[in-house]
Scaffold this motif. Sequence first.
Motif, short mmCIF file in Angstrom:
data_model
loop_
_atom_site.label_atom_id
_atom_site.label_comp_id
_atom_site.label_asym_id
_atom_site.label_seq_id
_atom_site.Cartn_x
_atom_site.Cartn_y
_atom_site.Cartn_z
N UNK A 13 60.11 69.66 20.98
CA UNK A 13 58.80 69.21 21.44
C UNK A 13 57.82 69.13 20.27
N UNK A 14 57.86 70.16 19.38
CA UNK A 14 56.98 70.13 18.19
C UNK A 14 57.34 68.95 17.28
N UNK A 15 58.62 68.69 17.09
CA UNK A 15 59.06 67.56 16.27
C UNK A 15 58.60 66.23 16.87
N UNK A 16 58.73 66.10 18.18
CA UNK A 16 58.29 64.87 18.84
C UNK A 16 56.78 64.72 18.74
N UNK A 17 56.04 65.81 18.86
CA UNK A 17 54.57 65.77 18.73
C UNK A 17 54.16 65.36 17.32
N UNK A 18 54.84 65.93 16.30
CA UNK A 18 54.54 65.59 14.91
C UNK A 18 54.85 64.10 14.66
N UNK A 20 54.84 61.69 16.87
CA UNK A 20 53.80 60.90 17.55
C UNK A 20 52.50 60.89 16.74
N UNK A 21 52.16 62.02 16.12
CA UNK A 21 50.96 62.11 15.29
C UNK A 21 51.07 61.17 14.09
N UNK A 22 52.23 61.18 13.43
CA UNK A 22 52.45 60.30 12.27
C UNK A 22 52.37 58.82 12.71
N UNK A 23 52.98 58.49 13.83
CA UNK A 23 52.93 57.11 14.31
C UNK A 23 51.51 56.68 14.67
N UNK A 24 50.73 57.57 15.24
CA UNK A 24 49.35 57.24 15.59
C UNK A 24 48.53 56.94 14.34
N UNK A 25 48.73 57.75 13.28
CA UNK A 25 47.99 57.50 12.03
C UNK A 25 48.40 56.16 11.42
N UNK A 26 49.70 55.87 11.45
CA UNK A 26 50.17 54.59 10.90
C UNK A 26 49.60 53.42 11.70
N UNK A 27 49.54 53.58 13.00
CA UNK A 27 49.01 52.52 13.84
C UNK A 27 47.53 52.28 13.58
#
Length: 128
Positions: A13-18, A20-27
């Motif tokens: 869950x922590x890996x998936x959250x991290x 998602x955070x990286x993808x949000x910043x890239x977006x």
Amino acid sequence: MELIADILLVAGALGAGFYCFVLARRLTRFNDLESGVGGAVAVLSAQVDDLVRTLGAAQQAAGASSGSLEALTTRAEEVARRLELLVASMHDLPAEDATHRPPPERRPAPGPDRDTGPETPVFARRTR
């Protein structure tokens, strides 16, 4: 066993959250109006507007040129018709022969017994 499964579940869950955070910043960087694709889209939109204006001006200039060219073509056709009539009328004139030419004027030659009066000046052209 349940403890290991819970730890793996929390880590996933922590890996998936991290992730998602990286993808949000890239977006957000991708859609940035200054440096990302959003900026490129904004620049392209401005260029399209400029091209539309330029195309409209070019179409107006082409229309004006077409009109003036059409007027000149019509005028040239009229002049060509007149020239054809003139050439045709020249064919109707009689041809000038050596027999139809009027005789040259003869002046009496001055002699010793004639008084010619003051001498007339003679003008001549020089050719280079």
